[in-house]
Design an enzyme around this catalytic site. Structure first.
Site, PDB file in Angstrom:
ATOM      1  N   ARG A 141       0.695  -1.326  -0.337  1.00 37.81           N
ATOM      2  CA  ARG A 141      -0.429   0.471   0.072  1.00 37.81           C
ATOM      3  C   ARG A 141       0.415   1.497   0.022  1.00 37.81           C
ATOM      4  NH1 ARG A 141       2.617   1.586   3.873  1.00 37.81           N
ATOM      5  NH2 ARG A 141       1.446   3.524   3.592  1.00 37.81           N
ATOM      6  N   GLY A 142       0.148   1.765   0.067  1.00 37.00           N
ATOM      7  CA  GLY A 142       1.324   3.334  -0.109  1.00 37.00           C
ATOM      8  C   GLY A 142       1.266   3.931  -1.493  1.00 37.00           C
ATOM      9  N   ALA A 143       1.181   5.240  -2.160  1.00 38.42           N
ATOM     10  CA  ALA A 143       0.524   5.897  -3.253  1.00 38.42           C
ATOM     11  C   ALA A 143       2.266   5.371  -4.412  1.00 38.42           C
ATOM     12  CB  ALA A 143       1.183   7.240  -3.375  1.00 38.42           C
ATOM     13  N   ARG A 195      -7.464  -0.224  -6.568  1.00 37.01           N
ATOM     14  CA  ARG A 195      -7.775   1.242  -5.797  1.00 37.01           C
ATOM     15  C   ARG A 195      -8.318   2.585  -6.687  1.00 37.01           C
ATOM     16  NH1 ARG A 195      -4.050   0.390  -0.444  1.00 37.01           N
ATOM     17  NH2 ARG A 195      -5.785   2.570   0.800  1.00 37.01           N
ATOM     18  N   GLN A 250      -1.646   2.300  10.140  1.00 33.38           N
ATOM     19  CA  GLN A 250      -0.225   2.173   9.447  1.00 33.38           C
ATOM     20  C   GLN A 250       0.797   2.882   9.962  1.00 33.38           C
ATOM     21  OE1 GLN A 250      -3.897   2.829   7.925  1.00 33.38           O
ATOM     22  NE2 GLN A 250      -3.697   2.428   5.816  1.00 33.38           N
ATOM     23  N   ASP A 263      -1.771  10.169  -1.632  1.00 32.66           N
ATOM     24  CA  ASP A 263      -2.088   9.442  -2.309  1.00 32.66           C
ATOM     25  C   ASP A 263      -2.506  10.376  -4.360  1.00 32.66           C
ATOM     26  OD1 ASP A 263      -2.411   7.195  -0.539  1.00 32.66           O
ATOM     27  OD2 ASP A 263      -3.469   9.047   0.228  1.00 32.66           O
ATOM     28  N   ASN A 301      -5.018  12.643   1.135  1.00 30.44           N
ATOM     29  CA  ASN A 301      -4.466  11.904   2.034  1.00 30.44           C
ATOM     30  C   ASN A 301      -5.610  10.986   3.021  1.00 30.44           C
ATOM     31  OD1 ASN A 301      -1.533  10.869   2.403  1.00 30.44           O
ATOM     32  ND2 ASN A 301      -1.699  11.895   4.361  1.00 30.44           N
ATOM     33  N   LYS A 302      -4.809   9.928   3.688  1.00 30.50           N
ATOM     34  CA  LYS A 302      -5.515   9.526   4.366  1.00 30.50           C
ATOM     35  C   LYS A 302      -6.380  10.138   5.204  1.00 30.50           C
ATOM     36  CE  LYS A 302      -4.857   5.829   4.569  1.00 30.50           C
ATOM     37  NZ  LYS A 302      -5.759   4.927   3.876  1.00 30.50           N
TER      38      LYS A 302
HETATM   39  O1  MRU Z   1      -4.377   2.473   1.930  1.00 30.26           O
HETATM   40  P1  MRU Z   1      -3.270   3.092   2.335  1.00 30.26           P
HETATM   41  O2  MRU Z   1      -2.289   2.417   3.488  1.00 30.26           O
HETATM   42  O3  MRU Z   1      -2.668   2.449   0.422  1.00 30.26           O
HETATM   43  O4  MRU Z   1      -2.619   4.984   2.355  1.00 30.26           O
HETATM   44  C1  MRU Z   1      -2.014   5.366   1.730  1.00 30.26           C
HETATM   45  C2  MRU Z   1      -0.935   6.012   2.540  1.00 30.26           C
HETATM   46  O5  MRU Z   1      -0.316   5.545   3.319  1.00 30.26           O
HETATM   47  C3  MRU Z   1      -0.999   7.493   3.004  1.00 30.26           C
HETATM   48  O6  MRU Z   1      -3.044   8.010   2.626  1.00 30.26           O
HETATM   49  C4  MRU Z   1       0.019   8.064   2.643  1.00 30.26           C
HETATM   50  O7  MRU Z   1       0.321   8.569   3.539  1.00 30.26           O
HETATM   51  C5  MRU Z   1      -0.311   8.347   1.174  1.00 30.26           C
HETATM   52  S1  MRU Z   1       1.136   7.339  -0.002  1.00 30.26           S
HETATM   53  C6  MRU Z   1       1.722   7.549   0.772  1.00 30.26           C
END
Ligand code: MRU
Length: 373
Positions: free
Chosen positions: A54-56, A98, A212, A253, A263-264
């Protein structure tokens, strides 16, 4: 970065069989360190959808490798035309996993673009897909490293003002090396400062529902020896009011070229509290996370809604046994909005691989003039 003293990236091709892609299965962290083999595009789609990765940036790199596995599968298609059609179909499957992280679509389109422009036989097309996947991953790591170098002076300046007292940084979710191929975005200036001997301490938002922050950011900061404290998501505003936060930095993201930041979930509230307390709120991102088309992020960025079970259950470990527990009445419905959008007016600056700019179209396009329309 180092895990138990050994250097790791978050994704790589197996040394024994370069047609196997290996990832750190993040669902098991921080309790267990598990490496998973991905052999097919379907396995890659599951790994992205179910958040083994996960994570962009890492989602983008994984999609890049997914397209390589798709190319291997399509190489039996018979003709370059049939190959391209099969590749497009796999790309659609990956993009559907996603919706918010723009790096996913960006990586798929980059792979398709390379394949469509190549005048090559099937063998050559597969090789190109492999090279492109490797390049996407290498670039991601390099851009994150540069983000650290650009962000470092911001932390150094605060440290000088505080006469060597630790700089207190607050971050949300995990925009660390686990969310990218290496270094991370929000964490990259933190690692750079720590490595340069600047005292830093990180407030780590736990980041419900999937935690996370508590599970991943705390783990990777710990592996690198960076002092940190995990806090509940609602503590940030109080800490800011009490003068215990010098700097807020998050990842993203998807960020529109006009400066709106997805973002999250919960990031927006941190930005509001930072604004109210006059604390700088920075967002770190590689250029692959910009949406170069969309202007109004608050109303247009698609917000992923995930399964309610992520809100109703919490995973943890007791005496070494990992278990899931229900924390709501069994029948209560739960909403699971995975992201929010912080409007540009709350963002002090964007830290990119090319430098720092304001969260505004003219400033972003000054750094990336080739994106002007
Ligand atoms: O749902 P996720 O864990 O894929 O969410 C993404 C993230 O980890 C966060 O939003 C993060 O701060 C940005 S992605 C580098």
């Amino acid at each position: 970065m180092q895990v138990l003293g050994k250097p790791y990236r978050t994704i790589w091709r197996s040394q024994e069989d370069p047609n196997i892609v290996q990832i750190i299965d993040q669902r098991h962290l921080p309790h267990r360190f598990v490496v998973e083999d991905l052999r097919t595009v379907d396995e890659v789609a599951i790994a992205i959808r179910d958040m083994h990765v996960r994570g962009a940036g890492l989602i983008g790199a994984t999609a890049g490798y997914g397209m390589y596995l798709a190319a291997l599968e399509a190489s039996s298609a018979g003709s370059p035309q049939a190959f391209l059609e099969a590749l497009e179909e796999s790309g659609e499957k990956l993009i559907a996993t996603r919706p918010t992280a723009v790096n996913l679509e960006w990586a798929v389109k980059r792979q398709l673009d390379v394949a469509q422009k190549a005048h090559s036989d099937l063998f050559g097309l597969v090789q190109l897909a492999r090279e492109t996947a490797d390049t996407i991953a290498d670039e991601d790591a390099d851009f994150c490293r540069r983000i650290g170098q650009h962000g470092l002076p911001l932390l150094r300046e605060i440290a000088e003002r505080k006469n060597g007292e630790a700089v207190n940084v607050l971050t949300h979710c995990n925009a660390g090396w686990l969310a990218f191929v290496d270094y991370g975005t929000a964490t990259s200036p933190i690692y750079a400062a720590h490595d340069a001997g600047i005292p830093v301490h990180v407030w780590v938002d736990e980041t419900r529902p999937r935690n996370q922050g508590a599970g991943l950011t705390a783990w990777e900061l710990g592996q690198h020896g960076v002092p940190h404290t995990v806090i509940v998501d609602n503590a940030g505003g109080y800490l800011m009011q009490q003068g215990l936060v010098d700097f807020v930095i998050t990842g993203t993201d998807r960020t529109t070229f006009t400066g709106d930041v997805a973002n999250k979930i919960g990031t927006y509230l941190k930005a509001l509290a930072a604004k109210d307390n006059g604390i700088p709120f920075y967002v770190a991102l590689p250029s692959s996370t910009f949406d170069w088309e969309m202007e109004d992020g608050v109303h247009e960025i698609p917000i992923e809604q995930r399964d309610s079970s992520e809100v109703k259950y919490v995973i943890g470990s007791r005496d070494g046994e990992v278990m899931e527990v229900l924390i709501t009445p069994e029948d209560s419905p739960a909403g699971n909005y995975a992201f929010d959008v912080t409007p540009r007016r709350l963002v002090t600056g964007l830290i990119t691989e090319r430098g720092i700019c304001g969260a505004a179209a003219d400033e972003v396009l000054r750094l990336f003039p080739e994106k002007r329309r």
